[in-house]
Design a protein around this motif. Structure first.
Motif, PDB file in Angstrom:
ATOM      1  N   VAL A  71       0.841  -1.205   0.000  1.00 22.77           N
ATOM      2  CA  VAL A  71       0.000   0.000   0.000  1.00 22.77           C
ATOM      3  C   VAL A  71       0.876   1.255   0.000  1.00 22.77           C
ATOM      4  O   VAL A  71       0.632   2.207  -0.744  1.00 22.77           O
ATOM      5  CB  VAL A  71      -0.935   0.000   1.223  1.00 22.77           C
ATOM      6  N   GLN A  72       1.923   1.214   0.825  1.00 21.93           N
ATOM      7  CA  GLN A  72       2.793   2.390   0.938  1.00 21.93           C
ATOM      8  C   GLN A  72       3.748   2.479  -0.253  1.00 21.93           C
ATOM      9  O   GLN A  72       3.906   3.539  -0.852  1.00 21.93           O
ATOM     10  CB  GLN A  72       3.600   2.323   2.242  1.00 21.93           C
ATOM     11  N   VAL A  77      -3.043   4.586  -1.820  1.00 18.46           N
ATOM     12  CA  VAL A  77      -4.093   5.458  -1.273  1.00 18.46           C
ATOM     13  C   VAL A  77      -4.406   6.588  -2.251  1.00 18.46           C
ATOM     14  O   VAL A  77      -5.561   6.917  -2.492  1.00 18.46           O
ATOM     15  CB  VAL A  77      -3.678   6.015   0.104  1.00 18.46           C
ATOM     16  N   LEU A  81      -7.287   3.597  -3.013  1.00 24.04           N
ATOM     17  CA  LEU A  81      -7.475   2.463  -2.107  1.00 24.04           C
ATOM     18  C   LEU A  81      -8.406   2.851  -0.959  1.00 24.04           C
ATOM     19  O   LEU A  81      -8.206   3.885  -0.323  1.00 24.04           O
ATOM     20  CB  LEU A  81      -6.129   2.009  -1.528  1.00 24.04           C
ATOM     21  N   ASP A 232      -5.901  -2.883   9.618  1.00 21.85           N
ATOM     22  CA  ASP A 232      -5.280  -1.824  10.433  1.00 21.85           C
ATOM     23  C   ASP A 232      -4.583  -2.412  11.657  1.00 21.85           C
ATOM     24  O   ASP A 232      -4.717  -1.908  12.775  1.00 21.85           O
ATOM     25  CB  ASP A 232      -6.312  -0.781  10.885  1.00 21.85           C
TER      26      ASP A 232
ATOM     27  N   TRP B 308       5.629   4.765   7.701  1.00 24.13           N
ATOM     28  CA  TRP B 308       4.953   3.520   8.048  1.00 24.13           C
ATOM     29  C   TRP B 308       5.943   2.406   8.411  1.00 24.13           C
ATOM     30  O   TRP B 308       5.774   1.693   9.391  1.00 24.13           O
ATOM     31  CB  TRP B 308       4.070   3.087   6.879  1.00 24.13           C
ATOM     32  N   PHE B 354      -3.956   7.118  13.756  1.00 23.09           N
ATOM     33  CA  PHE B 354      -3.675   6.172  12.690  1.00 23.09           C
ATOM     34  C   PHE B 354      -4.814   6.327  11.698  1.00 23.09           C
ATOM     35  O   PHE B 354      -5.960   5.986  11.989  1.00 23.09           O
ATOM     36  CB  PHE B 354      -3.575   4.719  13.172  1.00 23.09           C
ATOM     37  N   SER B 356      -7.068   5.399   8.985  1.00 25.25           N
ATOM     38  CA  SER B 356      -7.436   4.123   8.357  1.00 25.25           C
ATOM     39  C   SER B 356      -7.474   4.261   6.843  1.00 25.25           C
ATOM     40  O   SER B 356      -7.113   3.339   6.121  1.00 25.25           O
ATOM     41  CB  SER B 356      -8.794   3.654   8.875  1.00 25.25           C
ATOM     42  N   ILE B 357      -7.884   5.411   6.356  1.00 22.78           N
ATOM     43  CA  ILE B 357      -7.985   5.562   4.904  1.00 22.78           C
ATOM     44  C   ILE B 357      -6.606   5.779   4.280  1.00 22.78           C
ATOM     45  O   ILE B 357      -6.341   5.321   3.172  1.00 22.78           O
ATOM     46  CB  ILE B 357      -8.979   6.691   4.518  1.00 22.78           C
ATOM     47  N   LEU B 358      -5.713   6.458   5.000  1.00 23.33           N
ATOM     48  CA  LEU B 358      -4.363   6.690   4.466  1.00 23.33           C
ATOM     49  C   LEU B 358      -3.426   5.544   4.807  1.00 23.33           C
ATOM     50  O   LEU B 358      -2.313   5.468   4.311  1.00 23.33           O
ATOM     51  CB  LEU B 358      -3.800   8.004   5.008  1.00 23.33           C
ATOM     52  N   LYS B 359      -3.869   4.675   5.692  1.00 29.26           N
ATOM     53  CA  LYS B 359      -3.100   3.499   6.122  1.00 29.26           C
ATOM     54  C   LYS B 359      -1.743   3.874   6.716  1.00 29.26           C
ATOM     55  O   LYS B 359      -0.741   3.191   6.498  1.00 29.26           O
ATOM     56  CB  LYS B 359      -2.924   2.503   4.965  1.00 29.26           C
ATOM     57  N   LYS B 360      -1.701   4.976   7.437  1.00 25.38           N
ATOM     58  CA  LYS B 360      -0.464   5.351   8.134  1.00 25.38           C
ATOM     59  C   LYS B 360      -0.811   6.324   9.261  1.00 25.38           C
ATOM     60  O   LYS B 360      -1.862   6.968   9.228  1.00 25.38           O
ATOM     61  CB  LYS B 360       0.527   5.989   7.172  1.00 25.38           C
TER      62      LYS B 360
END
Lengths: 536, 426
Positions: A71-72, A77, A81, A232, B308, B354, B356-360
């Motif tokens: 993802v990163q 995102v 995503l 998460d 991350w 944190f 959730s949508i940006l995942k970081k």
């Protein structure tokens, strides 16, 4: 349309692993082409609007195992995503009984206590030890596995490191890991729990997509594999991508294209082209490109197969050019797909008597498989070469989470169905397709009275359809069973688990390689790492 | 006993958790469901409804109200047309922020506004001090409830209730009727998403609520609590009084007071550098201008994007799982300069999430000017197994998440179908 005939790298197959692999290669600066036989990319992770407004997740339908670093690394995102949490598991039992587990562990404690006070407590112990085992395995999942066959000092050192790592695990973690690899999910669950309904709910992760019953010894590993994912950071939790898994692969496609990659659809590959390269150490064959089914040839020094091992080694290249032990391993590689999908367009949310009108019970997974006996019986049908007369179902009403999946007020329901053996003893899937649909509908009618009246449209996807449409051999959703003899050091074959093939420049990156299937993206990522290691 | 909002009885059946907390003396739900993240996604994926009635609400009227507001507010209120709203702040004479809030221009000489803390006496006393006589400031806090309807389907829902939102642009407003009740609707919110806020007379609360819920049923309309709202507001880069800054009114020392420049609100000032066209002598102007001209702001409020990989690494090295799910903190964390010197204190982060949508993980932080440039790397202190550990963070512009739909002309899902993929038969 881009009609270049030369690329730095060609990836065969536009499923999620092909796209992940291609995106990493494009990000590293390689001029990369993805070839997809169908009119749309996504492979077994697609969303199709079969009737206006209703979006069907034709094949795979949830996300958990997707490796977070992808993802990163690929900046997914910014390409859209969005993974929505699936917070609940609803498990109907017999006679109107049910178990409803959600995101709050204290509430779950009380819910399980309705069946067994001791189970409510052991459930926590069991979850904790599973979390610790998964945590221990995480570094192995996200790394290129060592080569167990090679006598090269570097490979021997890696194997020694691995053995050391395993030796250093805490004793209880190590013991539990051993159980997962050697025991059935049913046996492990019997040790921790007594409630049949709870055990049957948990064991669904141990049988899903695999030709195993609750007490088949391979089910322990299948269960563990499905716990390796996260939402998460919450181990074993699942999510639903906005727009279904097709929404997810569209994100991957956008990310790949934003890095300069090219996608060609309706471009099925006939074969991989390679020639003799005797000057090169270690390999006498070298890849030169691919030939499409329409006879177009495209050249590239790197060709990656995102297809399953059977297609990678036995179809895209001439297996006579490969070492006999590899050919034997691939011939023995078990596919034996046993899962189907039945997807519904519904006029309203189904109703569970006693919880009338409750739509929250459908915001996660709904598991039909109320007891071990029920599941064993379903499996017995499979062994007898017929689909389960009382099937196990894993259902999601995704429109309760994402309202854009269906027209306002309407719903779509995805049902994963087992067991449906690829090889039927006395019939064939073209004859049985709608019979399977009827059986699934009748099963749902039993647990959700009035269900049939809600059905506006039905789509039945058998193992044969999975094979025909997606190309997964025998319709195995993981591109090969998740059994110990074909995992990790052996996926897809001992010595060929590091994404290379005997043909120089020809690589494999599908779910039939480590770490495996389940919309992980791990194979695509790790294969790219290996390719870039080899070429830079 | 805490007060209850006009929507309390409507919301009570939704509160699965049974948990209530206090907001300005009113009972509000921190969350309704057991999963805050699920509630949060109603804001980003469907439509959320939030009761923000505990806000203080004022009506400002009179022939001199414009003159009053242009003297009090940092943003130029004369630029706020009738039918528009402004997010603004007001300062003390030293240029330190007292509060922020949204002000709406209903007519030439009528403004409504909401704010987090009481300001009635402050406004009245200020008007008297300034010798502005024809301005009336009324506290209408109890007369109205406010519902925020936020999310991609906010328009799909609200447009069923009134045509007033059809052509409503970002930060525009209209007076309309829903269920026969007068309602003021503005296209505003605290989520950084498409959304509306509805001012509803307290006695009409239940009728309007019912219409709204009926209209939202097919779009998964979801009541959300303060926790989900706060997650969204960090992603939107919106500061929270009492968390990201303090009111200068109750500060003890200047370190607790901040100027609009230090809060990253320089954009509120019209041509700030000694603008000869801006005749307003708003309270604090001289001090703020001096700070701009001398570049003497002590820090800048910036976004931090936490690396991350580094975040995972420090937890995994300690042998534990990195906490991510439902993670939102309002306690300050120190930020350090990266260099040869260890633990070289530079500033602090206020809100940490944190995403959730940006995942970081992301944070809102105060950093000295030389570290405030986007792309600058700093260390953020977190506590792992009771020990301080640094993780890599990068300065970035806020908002962290800024969907185009926030400001675009919305379309209703009832009238437009946008297929995600083409129709493909299998």
């Amino acid at each position: 349309m881009n009609n270049d005939t030369h690329y730095d790298a060609i990836v065969i197959g536009g499923g999620h692993n092909g796209l992940v692999n291609a995106a990493y290669l494009a990000k590293a600066g390689l001029k990369t082409l993805v070839l997809e036989q169908r009119p749309l990319v996504g492979g077994a992770a697609i969303t199709e609007e079969l009737i206006p407004g209703y979006k069907f997740t034709t094949f795979s339908y949830a996300l958990s195992l997707l490796r977070p670093d992808i993802v990163q690394d690929l900046d997914l995102v910014s390409h859209g995503l969005m993974v929505l949490p699936m917070t609940n598991v609803f498990q109907p039992g017999f006679d109107g009984e049910y178990m409803f587990l959600g995101p709050d562990s204290d509430v779950n404690f009380h819910e399980i206590s309705r069946f067994s006070a001791e189970d409510a407590e052991s459930y926590r112990d069991l979850s904790h030890i599973i979390n610790r085992v998964c945590h221990a395995l995480k570094p192995l999942v996200d790394k290129i596995p060592p080569n167990s066959v090679s006598q090269h000092p570097a490979d021997l050192a890696e194997m020694a490191d691995l053995n050391q790592y395993m030796d250093d695990l805490p004793e209880d973690v190590s013991a539990m890991l051993k159980k997962f690899t050697q025991c059935s999910a049913g046996e492990i669950l019997d040790e921790y729990l007594e409630s049949d309904l709870l055990k049957a709910q948990i064991v669904s992760s141990g049988i899903i997509g695999s030709r195993v019953g609750p007490y088949s010894k391979e089910s322990g590993l299948v269960w563990l594999f499905h716990k390796l994912g996260e939402y998460d950071g919450v181990q074993g939790e699942w999510g639903f991508h906005k727009g279904g898994n097709g929404g997810f692969t569209q994100v991957l496609a956008r990310a790949f294209e934003s890095m300069g990659g090219t996608i060609r659809t309706d471009a099925g590959v006939d074969c991989v082209l390679y020639g003799n390269d005797n000057g090169k150490e270690g390999s006498d064959k070298k890849v030169t490109g691919v030939r499409l089914k329409d006879s177009t040839e495209i050249s590239a020094p790197i060709v990656v197969s995102a297809l399953d091992p059977r297609r990678t080694f036995m179809q895209l290249v001439n297996s006579d050019d490969l070492p006999a032990d590899l050919v034997q391993a691939i011939t023995d590689f078990k596919f034996q797909g046993t899962a189907s999908k039945v997807n519904f367009a519904l006029s309203a949310i189904p109703n569970f008597p006693g919880l009338d009108g409750r739509s929250d019970i459908f915001t996660g997974f709904t598991n039909i498989g109320p007891s071990f006996d029920y599941l064993e019986e379903a499996f017995a049908d499979c062994l007898a070469g017929r689909f389960s007369r009382k099937p196990f179902l894993d259902c999601c009403v995704q429109s309760t989470v994402d309202p854009d999946m269906s027209p306002p007020g309407k719903h779509i329901m995805s049902c994963f169905v087992m067991y449906t053996p690829y090889q039927l003893a006395d019939s064939d899937w073209d004859s049985e397709r709608e019979n399977l649909g009827d059986t699934v509908e009748a099963t749902l009618e039993e647990f959700f009275p009035g269900f049939s009246q809600l059905v506006e449209h039905r789509e039945v996807v058998t193992p044969l359809d999975i094979e025909r449409v997606v190309g997964l051999s025998e319709g195995n959703i993981f591109a090969g069973e998740l059994f110990s003899p074909q995992m990790f050091l052996n996926r897809p074959a001992p010595g060929w688990n590091q994404y290379r093939t005997p043909i120089d420049g020809y690589y494999q990156c599908g779910s039939g390689t480590h770490p495996g299937g389940g919309v992980m993206g791990g194979p695509g990522k790790l294969a790219a790492k290996q390719i870039l290691n080899d070429h830079h | 006993m805490p007060e209850t909002t006009p929507f309390h009885d409507c919301l009570t059946p939704y509160n699965e958790t049974g948990i209530w907390k206090h907001w300005s003396g009113y009972l509000v739900a921190p969350r309704y469901q057991y999963s805050t993240t699920a509630e949060y996604y109603a804001i980003r994926d469907s439509v959320a409804v939030l009761d923000t009635s505990p806000l203080f609400k004022y009506r400002i009227t009179g022939a001199d109200c414009l003159r009053f507001l242009e003297t009090v507010m940092v943003r130029d209120i004369t630029q706020c047309a009738v039918g528009a709203a402004q997010y603004t702040c007001w300062c003390d004479p030293d240029g330190f922020v007292l509060q922020d809030g949204v002000i709406m221009r209903i007519s030439e000489n009528e403004f409504w506004m909401s704010s987090a803390e009481p300001s009635l006496r402050y406004f009245r006393a200020t008007a008297a001090e300034l010798g502005i006589q024809d301005v009336e400031i009324q506290d209408v806090s109890r007369e109205y409830g406010i519902l925020a309807v936020q999310g991609p389907h906010a328009y799909s829902v609200v447009s069923q209730l009134t045509e007033a939102v059809d052509a409503m642009g970002y930060f525009e407003l209209a007076e309309t009727e829903i269920a026969g009740c007068p309602v003021l609707i503005s296209r505003t919110g605290y989520t950084g998403d498409l959304g509306y806020e509805l001012w509803i007379r307290a006695e009409d609360a239940q009728s309007v609520w019912q219409r709204l819920i009926d209209a939202g049923k097919n779009f998964n309309i979801t009541p959300i609590g303060l926790e989900a709202l706060k997650m969204a507001r960090v992603e939107a880069g919106l500061l929270l009084l009492g968390v990201d800054f303090e009111s200068a009114r109750f500060a003890w020392v200047d370190a607790q007071r901040e100027s609009p420049i230090e809060l990253g609100w320089r954009w509120m000032l019209r041509k700030p550098e000694n603008d000869p066209d801006d005749p307003r002598q708003f309270i604090g102007r001289a001090a703020i201008e001096k700070q701009i001209n001398e570049r003497s702001n002590r820090w800048t409020t910036v976004g931090l994007s936490i690396d991350w990989h580094d975040y995972e690494r420090v937890y995994l090295e300690a042998g534990i799982m990195p906490p991510k799910h439902d993670l939102y903190c309002e306690s300050a964390r120190s930020v350090y300069r990266r260099g040869e010197k260890e633990w070289d204190y530079a500033g602090y982060a206020t809100s940490f999430l944190f995403s959730s949508i940006l995942k970081k993980p992301i944070a809102i932080a105060k950093l000295p000017n030389d570290l405030a440039k986007p792309g600058t790397e700093v260390d953020l202190e977190i506590s792992i197994m009771h020990k301080p550990v640094n993780v890599l963070a990068t300065v970035q512009r806020m908002p962290f998440f800024n969907p185009a739909r926030k400001t675009q002309q919305p379309t209703s899902a009832l009238t437009s179908e946008q297929p995600l993929t083409g129709k493909i038969s299998s």
